[in-house]
Design a protein around this motif. Structure first.
Motif, PDB file in Angstrom:
ATOM      1  N   LEU A  61       0.725  -1.266  -0.018  1.00 57.29           N
ATOM      2  CA  LEU A  61      -0.144   0.043  -0.146  1.00 57.29           C
ATOM      3  C   LEU A  61       0.842   1.313   0.159  1.00 57.29           C
ATOM      4  O   LEU A  61       0.635   2.332  -0.843  1.00 57.29           O
ATOM      5  CB  LEU A  61      -0.757  -0.144   1.075  1.00 57.29           C
ATOM      6  CG  LEU A  61      -1.830   1.261   1.547  1.00 57.29           C
ATOM      7  CD1 LEU A  61      -2.667   1.331   0.278  1.00 57.29           C
ATOM      8  CD2 LEU A  61      -2.713   0.971   2.876  1.00 57.29           C
ATOM      9  N   GLN A  62       1.854   1.196   0.695  1.00 58.95           N
ATOM     10  CA  GLN A  62       2.931   2.272   0.923  1.00 58.95           C
ATOM     11  C   GLN A  62       3.370   2.480  -0.506  1.00 58.95           C
ATOM     12  O   GLN A  62       3.623   3.731  -0.907  1.00 58.95           O
ATOM     13  CB  GLN A  62       3.905   2.046   1.864  1.00 58.95           C
ATOM     14  CG  GLN A  62       4.608   3.174   2.339  1.00 58.95           C
ATOM     15  CD  GLN A  62       3.884   4.465   2.977  1.00 58.95           C
ATOM     16  OE1 GLN A  62       2.969   4.063   4.054  1.00 58.95           O
ATOM     17  NE2 GLN A  62       3.802   5.435   2.561  1.00 58.95           N
ATOM     18  N   ASP A  63       3.949   1.694  -1.301  1.00 60.86           N
ATOM     19  CA  ASP A  63       4.485   1.621  -2.765  1.00 60.86           C
ATOM     20  C   ASP A  63       3.461   2.348  -3.658  1.00 60.86           C
ATOM     21  O   ASP A  63       3.602   3.246  -4.434  1.00 60.86           O
ATOM     22  CB  ASP A  63       5.037   0.400  -3.172  1.00 60.86           C
ATOM     23  CG  ASP A  63       6.392   0.174  -2.827  1.00 60.86           C
ATOM     24  OD1 ASP A  63       6.865   0.954  -2.028  1.00 60.86           O
ATOM     25  OD2 ASP A  63       6.845  -0.720  -2.990  1.00 60.86           O
ATOM     26  N   PHE A  64       1.985   2.063  -3.509  1.00 65.32           N
ATOM     27  CA  PHE A  64       0.986   2.367  -4.232  1.00 65.32           C
ATOM     28  C   PHE A  64       0.959   4.026  -4.010  1.00 65.32           C
ATOM     29  O   PHE A  64       0.976   4.726  -4.918  1.00 65.32           O
ATOM     30  CB  PHE A  64      -0.256   1.585  -4.004  1.00 65.32           C
ATOM     31  CG  PHE A  64      -1.524   2.586  -4.451  1.00 65.32           C
ATOM     32  CD1 PHE A  64      -1.612   2.123  -6.203  1.00 65.32           C
ATOM     33  CD2 PHE A  64      -2.386   3.462  -3.898  1.00 65.32           C
ATOM     34  CE1 PHE A  64      -2.884   2.830  -6.922  1.00 65.32           C
ATOM     35  CE2 PHE A  64      -3.159   3.949  -4.637  1.00 65.32           C
ATOM     36  CZ  PHE A  64      -3.246   3.795  -6.177  1.00 65.32           C
ATOM     37  N   ILE A  65       0.879   4.432  -2.760  1.00 62.96           N
ATOM     38  CA  ILE A  65       0.895   5.761  -2.420  1.00 62.96           C
ATOM     39  C   ILE A  65       1.928   6.573  -2.765  1.00 62.96           C
ATOM     40  O   ILE A  65       1.912   7.531  -3.401  1.00 62.96           O
ATOM     41  CB  ILE A  65       0.155   6.050  -0.877  1.00 62.96           C
ATOM     42  CG1 ILE A  65      -0.878   5.315  -0.687  1.00 62.96           C
ATOM     43  CG2 ILE A  65       0.518   7.251  -0.313  1.00 62.96           C
ATOM     44  CD1 ILE A  65      -1.056   5.130   0.909  1.00 62.96           C
ATOM     45  N   ASP A  66       3.151   5.941  -2.552  1.00 60.14           N
ATOM     46  CA  ASP A  66       4.386   6.916  -2.944  1.00 60.14           C
ATOM     47  C   ASP A  66       4.927   6.466  -4.418  1.00 60.14           C
ATOM     48  O   ASP A  66       5.517   7.537  -4.658  1.00 60.14           O
ATOM     49  CB  ASP A  66       5.680   6.052  -2.185  1.00 60.14           C
ATOM     50  CG  ASP A  66       5.356   6.259  -0.491  1.00 60.14           C
ATOM     51  OD1 ASP A  66       4.624   7.097  -0.257  1.00 60.14           O
ATOM     52  OD2 ASP A  66       6.083   5.672   0.144  1.00 60.14           O
ATOM     53  N   ILE A  67       4.693   5.522  -5.193  1.00 61.44           N
ATOM     54  CA  ILE A  67       5.200   5.501  -6.432  1.00 61.44           C
ATOM     55  C   ILE A  67       4.005   5.369  -7.399  1.00 61.44           C
ATOM     56  O   ILE A  67       4.096   6.016  -8.515  1.00 61.44           O
ATOM     57  CB  ILE A  67       6.059   4.417  -6.493  1.00 61.44           C
ATOM     58  CG1 ILE A  67       7.121   4.573  -5.414  1.00 61.44           C
ATOM     59  CG2 ILE A  67       6.550   4.041  -7.715  1.00 61.44           C
ATOM     60  CD1 ILE A  67       8.039   3.256  -5.312  1.00 61.44           C
ATOM     61  N   TRP A  68       3.226   4.149  -7.336  1.00 60.24           N
ATOM     62  CA  TRP A  68       2.553   4.004  -8.477  1.00 60.24           C
ATOM     63  C   TRP A  68       1.266   4.873  -8.736  1.00 60.24           C
ATOM     64  O   TRP A  68       1.035   4.997  -9.912  1.00 60.24           O
ATOM     65  CB  TRP A  68       1.759   2.241  -8.237  1.00 60.24           C
ATOM     66  CG  TRP A  68       2.863   1.490  -8.067  1.00 60.24           C
ATOM     67  CD1 TRP A  68       3.167   0.796  -6.994  1.00 60.24           C
ATOM     68  CD2 TRP A  68       4.126   1.219  -8.931  1.00 60.24           C
ATOM     69  NE1 TRP A  68       4.325   0.011  -7.002  1.00 60.24           N
ATOM     70  CE2 TRP A  68       4.991   0.312  -8.321  1.00 60.24           C
ATOM     71  CE3 TRP A  68       4.556   1.621  -9.992  1.00 60.24           C
ATOM     72  CZ2 TRP A  68       6.135  -0.016  -8.974  1.00 60.24           C
ATOM     73  CZ3 TRP A  68       5.906   1.290 -10.674  1.00 60.24           C
ATOM     74  CH2 TRP A  68       6.417   0.457 -10.120  1.00 60.24           C
ATOM     75  N   TYR A  69       0.672   5.494  -7.559  1.00 57.20           N
ATOM     76  CA  TYR A  69      -0.495   6.435  -7.903  1.00 57.20           C
ATOM     77  C   TYR A  69       0.018   7.472  -8.905  1.00 57.20           C
ATOM     78  O   TYR A  69      -0.574   7.935  -9.944  1.00 57.20           O
ATOM     79  CB  TYR A  69      -0.819   7.004  -6.559  1.00 57.20           C
ATOM     80  CG  TYR A  69      -2.096   8.083  -6.821  1.00 57.20           C
ATOM     81  CD1 TYR A  69      -3.261   7.565  -6.885  1.00 57.20           C
ATOM     82  CD2 TYR A  69      -1.659   9.430  -6.946  1.00 57.20           C
ATOM     83  CE1 TYR A  69      -4.240   8.489  -7.133  1.00 57.20           C
ATOM     84  CE2 TYR A  69      -2.520  10.329  -7.007  1.00 57.20           C
ATOM     85  CZ  TYR A  69      -4.195  10.050  -7.142  1.00 57.20           C
ATOM     86  OH  TYR A  69      -4.977  10.893  -7.222  1.00 57.20           O
ATOM     87  N   ASP A  70       1.225   7.908  -8.628  1.00 56.03           N
ATOM     88  CA  ASP A  70       1.962   8.975  -9.429  1.00 56.03           C
ATOM     89  C   ASP A  70       2.285   8.437 -10.865  1.00 56.03           C
ATOM     90  O   ASP A  70       2.064   9.106 -11.807  1.00 56.03           O
ATOM     91  CB  ASP A  70       3.233   9.648  -8.873  1.00 56.03           C
ATOM     92  CG  ASP A  70       3.885  10.732  -9.495  1.00 56.03           C
ATOM     93  OD1 ASP A  70       2.993  11.922  -9.642  1.00 56.03           O
ATOM     94  OD2 ASP A  70       4.956  10.551  -9.793  1.00 56.03           O
ATOM     95  N   TYR A  71       3.011   7.181 -10.785  1.00 52.99           N
ATOM     96  CA  TYR A  71       3.656   6.592 -12.016  1.00 52.99           C
ATOM     97  C   TYR A  71       2.570   6.489 -12.996  1.00 52.99           C
ATOM     98  O   TYR A  71       2.581   6.877 -14.331  1.00 52.99           O
ATOM     99  CB  TYR A  71       4.353   5.364 -11.669  1.00 52.99           C
ATOM    100  CG  TYR A  71       4.748   4.579 -12.704  1.00 52.99           C
ATOM    101  CD1 TYR A  71       6.054   5.192 -13.195  1.00 52.99           C
ATOM    102  CD2 TYR A  71       4.154   3.478 -13.523  1.00 52.99           C
ATOM    103  CE1 TYR A  71       6.560   4.363 -14.334  1.00 52.99           C
ATOM    104  CE2 TYR A  71       4.664   3.048 -14.490  1.00 52.99           C
ATOM    105  CZ  TYR A  71       6.161   3.322 -14.924  1.00 52.99           C
ATOM    106  OH  TYR A  71       6.684   2.621 -16.026  1.00 52.99           O
ATOM    107  N   PHE A  72       1.431   6.002 -12.652  1.00 51.79           N
ATOM    108  CA  PHE A  72       0.204   5.694 -13.462  1.00 51.79           C
ATOM    109  C   PHE A  72      -0.741   7.050 -13.984  1.00 51.79           C
ATOM    110  O   PHE A  72      -1.549   6.796 -14.257  1.00 51.79           O
ATOM    111  CB  PHE A  72      -0.618   4.542 -13.153  1.00 51.79           C
ATOM    112  CG  PHE A  72       0.004   3.235 -13.227  1.00 51.79           C
ATOM    113  CD1 PHE A  72       0.326   2.687 -14.530  1.00 51.79           C
ATOM    114  CD2 PHE A  72       0.539   2.475 -12.081  1.00 51.79           C
ATOM    115  CE1 PHE A  72       0.862   1.507 -14.490  1.00 51.79           C
ATOM    116  CE2 PHE A  72       1.121   1.021 -12.185  1.00 51.79           C
ATOM    117  CZ  PHE A  72       1.245   0.552 -13.481  1.00 51.79           C
ATOM    118  N   ASP A  73      -0.497   8.041 -13.106  1.00 49.51           N
ATOM    119  CA  ASP A  73      -0.865   9.342 -13.335  1.00 49.51           C
ATOM    120  C   ASP A  73      -2.414   9.375 -13.091  1.00 49.51           C
ATOM    121  O   ASP A  73      -3.318   9.766 -13.691  1.00 49.51           O
ATOM    122  CB  ASP A  73      -0.752   9.579 -14.829  1.00 49.51           C
ATOM    123  CG  ASP A  73      -0.952  11.214 -15.218  1.00 49.51           C
ATOM    124  OD1 ASP A  73      -0.885  11.908 -14.246  1.00 49.51           O
ATOM    125  OD2 ASP A  73      -1.267  11.799 -16.265  1.00 49.51           O
TER     126      ASP A  73
END
Length: 312
Positions: free
Chosen positions: A88-100
């Motif tokens: 969940l932390q990676d989703f918030i820190d990385i993937w939410y932004d990465y996938f725009d």
DNA sequence: TTGCAGGGGTCAA
DNA sequence: TTGACCCCTGCA
């Protein structure tokens, strides 16, 4: 973790965690993140529209890729995106932004549907999203793309990662992260030759030197005007106007660019100009016609043109 | 089997 | 404005 997020979490009966995050319902369970209510996303459109080179299609239609120092598997169906091997932390820190995921692509599509050509291109690539990729990796990848073919670009980037990147494992296989500036600047052109990048190897090494010494600061580009950022990028050897625009667009740094390669030139000549048009003419038209959304328009047009071999 | 064109452009003359 | 450019696949 952000305090506000913690308070919104709910424990699920099967030990999973369910929460709301910026309009999405997120479920974390067994090293997987489930994102519900996600529209305007199609794996083929996102990963095979030419913006990235490190996502590999799997037999089940999902894609496994390495980005931001992580390896994840992404599968999508009916508004639900599942990211396997993510916390969940990676989703918030990385993937939410990465996938725009914070951007409303429906609104963008509505604004860009200003003629039958764009209507058709957007309908064809309705699930495109522009990834916000690491700018250094994007720079090297698109230096490699010059006068090259996509399978070979993927191969070369992959070899560079396998030799100079860190190993990350997923589902019984080894993957490699893309090496940082320092790793490549410590390498010689001769050593890099194994990636079979040909004449581009010297551009990569020399560019890594400029980035390492701070002669050109990739982090400063976001704060510049688009034209200045482009000029700055073109100081890197192997970077001309097309590569510079790709780097700005695919790293999520600037969206008012219109990378014009052979495919975009063909589709613009065939469908808009109805005649041969110069690079400059196309750039000026795109800026005037698509404005701030030129980068999104380019992606829909490129995908549509290449998949349908427009103008060949 | 061999030879050659050509490919997500860029560089140098 | 024009060729050369690494490499390698596809095709005659």
């Amino acid at each position: 973790m952000d305090h506000q997020l913690q308070t919104m979490q709910r424990e699920l009966p099967d030990k999973g965690v369910d929460m709301d995050y910026k309009g999405y319902e997120i479920i974390e369970k067994d090293k997987s993140i489930v994102v519900k209510n996600l529209r305007d996303f199609h794996p083929v459109h996102v990963f095979d529209c030419g913006q990235c080179f490190r996502w590999i299609r799997q037999e089940d239609g999902s894609y496994t890729g390495v980005a931001k120092g992580r390896v994840v598997n992404a599968q999508y169906d009916e508004g639900v995106l599942v990211l396997n091997n993510s916390t969940l932390q990676d989703f918030i820190d990385i993937w939410y932004d990465y996938f725009d995921l914070g951007r409303d692509y429906s609104e963008i599509k509505t604004l860009l549907c200003k003629d039958d050509i764009m209507r058709e291109a957007i309908s064809y690539g309705h699930g495109i999203r522009l990834l916000r990729q690491d700018i250094w990796e994007t720079l090297v990848s698109f230096i490699i793309s010059a006068n090259n073919m996509i399978p070979r670009i993927k191969k070369t980037v992959g070899v560079i990662a396998s030799i100079y990147g860190d190993k990350v494992s997923y589902d019984g296989s080894d993957y490699h992260t893309f090496p940082p500036v320092e790793k490549l600047s410590d390498t010689s052109v001769e050593q890099l030759d194994v990636c079979r990048g040909g004449f581009r190897c010297k551009y990569i090494i020399n560019s890594s030197m400029l980035a390492k010494t701070g002669e050109i600061d990739l982090k400063s580009l976001a704060g510049m005007k688009t034209g200045d950022a482009r000029k700055e990028l073109m100081r890197f050897p192997g970077v001309g106007p097309k590569v510079a625009d790709c780097v700005l667009l695919y790293s999520g740094t600037k969206y008012d660019v219109f990378p014009t390669d052979v495919w975009v030139k063909r589709v613009m000549e065939e469908l808009y100009f109805k005649r041969e048009a110069s690079f400059r003419e196309i750039q000026e038209f795109a800026a005037a016609y698509f404005g701030e959304l030129a980068g999104f328009a380019q992606q829909y047009l490129f995908f549509y043109a290449r998949e349908n071999r427009i103008g060949v």
